[in-house]
Design a protein around this motif. Sequence first.
Motif, PDB file in Angstrom:
ATOM      1  N   VAL A   1      50.015  32.053  41.076  1.00 34.17           N
ATOM      2  CA  VAL A   1      50.721  32.781  42.149  1.00 34.17           C
ATOM      3  C   VAL A   1      50.550  32.027  43.470  1.00 34.17           C
ATOM      4  O   VAL A   1      51.510  31.841  44.228  1.00 34.17           O
ATOM      5  N   GLY A   2      49.327  31.578  43.739  1.00 35.88           N
ATOM      6  CA  GLY A   2      49.085  30.811  44.965  1.00 35.88           C
ATOM      7  C   GLY A   2      49.913  29.537  44.999  1.00 35.88           C
ATOM      8  O   GLY A   2      50.503  29.175  46.029  1.00 35.88           O
ATOM      9  N   MET A   3      49.975  28.841  43.868  1.00 37.12           N
ATOM     10  CA  MET A   3      50.771  27.606  43.805  1.00 37.12           C
ATOM     11  C   MET A   3      52.258  27.896  44.007  1.00 37.12           C
ATOM     12  O   MET A   3      52.961  27.161  44.703  1.00 37.12           O
TER      13      MET A   3
ATOM     14  N   PRO B   1      46.593  34.383  38.755  1.00 32.49           N
ATOM     15  CA  PRO B   1      46.457  34.472  40.212  1.00 32.49           C
ATOM     16  C   PRO B   1      46.495  33.110  40.911  1.00 32.49           C
ATOM     17  O   PRO B   1      47.072  32.986  41.988  1.00 32.49           O
ATOM     18  N   MET B   2      45.908  32.089  40.311  1.00 33.97           N
ATOM     19  CA  MET B   2      45.986  30.760  40.927  1.00 33.97           C
ATOM     20  C   MET B   2      47.424  30.246  40.891  1.00 33.97           C
ATOM     21  O   MET B   2      47.896  29.621  41.847  1.00 33.97           O
TER      22      MET B   2
ATOM     23  N   ALA C   1      51.196  40.715  42.432  1.00 33.12           N
ATOM     24  CA  ALA C   1      51.573  39.855  43.558  1.00 33.12           C
ATOM     25  C   ALA C   1      52.800  39.010  43.220  1.00 33.12           C
ATOM     26  O   ALA C   1      53.687  38.824  44.058  1.00 33.12           O
TER      27      ALA C   1
ATOM     28  N   LEU D   1      53.552  30.437  45.606  1.00 32.25           N
ATOM     29  CA  LEU D   1      53.753  30.797  47.018  1.00 32.25           C
ATOM     30  C   LEU D   1      53.831  29.533  47.880  1.00 32.25           C
ATOM     31  O   LEU D   1      54.666  29.445  48.790  1.00 32.25           O
TER      32      LEU D   1
ATOM     33  N   ASN E   1      42.164  38.494  43.528  1.00 30.82           N
ATOM     34  CA  ASN E   1      43.454  37.845  43.717  1.00 30.82           C
ATOM     35  C   ASN E   1      43.476  37.040  45.010  1.00 30.82           C
ATOM     36  O   ASN E   1      44.042  35.947  45.062  1.00 30.82           O
TER      37      ASN E   1
ATOM     38  N   SER F   1      41.745  33.693  44.359  1.00 32.12           N
ATOM     39  CA  SER F   1      42.484  32.826  43.430  1.00 32.12           C
ATOM     40  C   SER F   1      43.781  32.332  44.057  1.00 32.12           C
ATOM     41  O   SER F   1      44.160  31.163  43.890  1.00 32.12           O
ATOM     42  N   ILE F   2      44.480  33.203  44.742  1.00 36.06           N
ATOM     43  CA  ILE F   2      45.733  32.787  45.386  1.00 36.06           C
ATOM     44  C   ILE F   2      45.438  31.742  46.462  1.00 36.06           C
ATOM     45  O   ILE F   2      46.160  30.747  46.592  1.00 36.06           O
ATOM     46  N   ALA F   3      44.365  31.947  47.210  1.00 36.12           N
ATOM     47  CA  ALA F   3      43.967  30.953  48.216  1.00 36.12           C
ATOM     48  C   ALA F   3      43.717  29.603  47.555  1.00 36.12           C
ATOM     49  O   ALA F   3      44.135  28.552  48.066  1.00 36.12           O
ATOM     50  N   ALA F   4      43.045  29.629  46.407  1.00 39.65           N
ATOM     51  CA  ALA F   4      42.755  28.378  45.692  1.00 39.65           C
ATOM     52  C   ALA F   4      44.045  27.713  45.228  1.00 39.65           C
ATOM     53  O   ALA F   4      44.196  26.482  45.317  1.00 39.65           O
ATOM     54  N   GLY F   5      44.986  28.516  44.729  1.00 46.79           N
ATOM     55  CA  GLY F   5      46.274  27.962  44.291  1.00 46.79           C
ATOM     56  C   GLY F   5      47.041  27.348  45.449  1.00 46.79           C
ATOM     57  O   GLY F   5      47.622  26.260  45.322  1.00 46.79           O
ATOM     58  N   LEU F   6      47.039  28.021  46.577  1.00 47.92           N
ATOM     59  CA  LEU F   6      47.697  27.479  47.774  1.00 47.92           C
ATOM     60  C   LEU F   6      47.044  26.155  48.183  1.00 47.92           C
ATOM     61  O   LEU F   6      47.728  25.170  48.487  1.00 47.92           O
TER      62      LEU F   6
ATOM     63  N   GLY G   1      47.303  39.543  39.756  1.00 47.04           N
ATOM     64  CA  GLY G   1      48.227  38.416  39.882  1.00 47.04           C
ATOM     65  C   GLY G   1      49.652  38.815  39.542  1.00 47.04           C
ATOM     66  O   GLY G   1      50.612  38.428  40.231  1.00 47.04           O
TER      67      GLY G   1
ATOM     68  N   CYS H   1      47.909  23.128  46.304  1.00 44.31           N
ATOM     69  CA  CYS H   1      49.239  22.594  46.629  1.00 44.31           C
ATOM     70  C   CYS H   1      49.305  22.118  48.078  1.00 44.31           C
ATOM     71  O   CYS H   1      50.383  22.072  48.679  1.00 44.31           O
TER      72      CYS H   1
END
Lengths: 307, 277
Positions: free
Chosen positions: B126-128, B123-124, B161, B130, A56, A59-64, B158, A67
């Motif tokens: 979730v990052g977006m 999970p991706m 979170a 956030l 997680n 993946s969350i880092a990649a999503g951030l 994910g 954006c």
Amino acid sequence: MSIANKQAICNVLMEKAKTEKDIVVLCSDSRGSGSMAPFADSYPEQFVEVGIAEQNLVSIAAGLAACGKRAVAVSPACFLSTRSMEQVKVDVAYSHTNVILLGISGGVSYGALGMTHHSATDIATLGSIPGMRIYLPSDRLQSEKLTEALLEDEEPAYVRVGRNAVEDIYEEGKVPFEMDKAVFLREGTDLAIIACGEMVLAAKRAGESLEQKGIHAAVIDMYCVKPLDEEAVRKAAQTGRIITVEEHCPYGGLGSMVSQLTAAKAPCRVVNLTLPDAPVITGKSQEIFDYYGLNEEHIVRVAEEML
Amino acid sequence: MNAIRDLERKACEIRMDVVRLVYTTGCGHIGGDMSEMEAMVALYYKHLNCSPEKEKDPDRDRFILSKGHAVETLYCILADRGYFDREELMSTYSRCRSRFIGHPNNKIPGVEMNSGSLGHGLPMAVGMALAGKMDRKDYRIYTVMGDGELAEGSVWEGAMAAGHYKLDNLCAIVDRNRLQISGTTEEVMSHGNLEERFMAFGWNVLSVPGNHMAAMDGALTVAGQSAGKPTVIIANTVKGCGVSFMEDNAAWHHRVFSREQYEQAMAELQDRRARLL
């Protein structure tokens, strides 16, 4: 008294985050071990805790990053380089997101905690992924320069640092740094020692010892393991003898890459000093280094044997 | 495009494009393409704030096709929306050196993130989501997952979170067609009460007939109004929906039509489209 490389990196992130609000640090219950607690306390709006969930985390880092954030994912190197390897491959490297992966307590930093906590294959695993860059800074001052440089570009990267403070290699205010260019700590014509990460200190001392014996060894800080500084390796090969030193298994690390390059483009004798292709002995990290010959004395002995 | 009938007709037309794409290029995960169709059409023709002109707009809504193997529907929709040339897609998909790979790739206009390995989309997303919260932006994040995909542990990392951070700008859609490549989802790895599982993770849960356009449209509208919780829409769908011999048949997870099957599929869809004119 020096500080750990991870702490130096946190200091840079803290300084930058004052004005650069797109920097986001993520931890997987690792803010303490990663020396990121000061960042989390000072910039809670730029900090994301994901809990013990390394997949997680990445993946969350990649999503951030997708954006517009500059994401720095901090987790023990052992977990970051294996548990979340597919997320690094797909979400970071393949998707080309602006994520810095900071592997803390790398190599055998965790000493007696055993193979679960050692990351002796991280260069091989993450370095094999197209688009991933691999950096192992040698001291706090180079760690600062590297972090500043990585925050300036938009490419994915993995940085491995150890757990404890290491002696300075460089002098404050006089740190030679060019991105993806190795640093020649010492010029030499008899042989070349190429090291990365915390092994640079042992290589530097070995170079000094050899000089006292009248042996002129070049000592190269190859903090940029991928992309490997080909020009530096070619120059090292001109001595006819190269010793590589790394806190990593024998396959897929610095030694493998230097050997591959020299075999193809600059043939010379190359000896790889590495950790074994096996779980290492129990002990503190220095005891482990000594057992496997990753120290000044053994480098000197190998150098003498090569001549 | 707002009227339900228009969306239904569009779904029928995209189904025809997908059938043609799979038949002419000889590959594709068509069963899942068909089951996710109403969700995808409702998103891309009504609910998602995105367009080719806004491809890089920081305020656009983002979509990740987490079940990346069902990429043919995404490609056909993006082509229809004008992100790239439809004929290039139809003639080159999966062919040697084509830019249209068999799973989403963000070098293709309109594709936000690469996927194909299951359990990455949420999970991706979730990052977006956030990032949107940090920047106090109003954009929303959507992802479509398969139900077989929910066996991946990373999905639940994910989900945990998203609930923890109360990401009400995030909507996940589960294409609950109950079939995966080896058989039924309940035989392969049972999900039990999926609604309760997501609720336990702090999600707002909607369960709808997922190939019913009005129901999907309504659920997406409700998801957009959620406050303090992410929303999951359990879209109870039929694998292969829209073509009689493909429906609810795991063999059509990944299969190519014979000429006779292709002609029958197109005839059925043309008949359906005629009734929606």
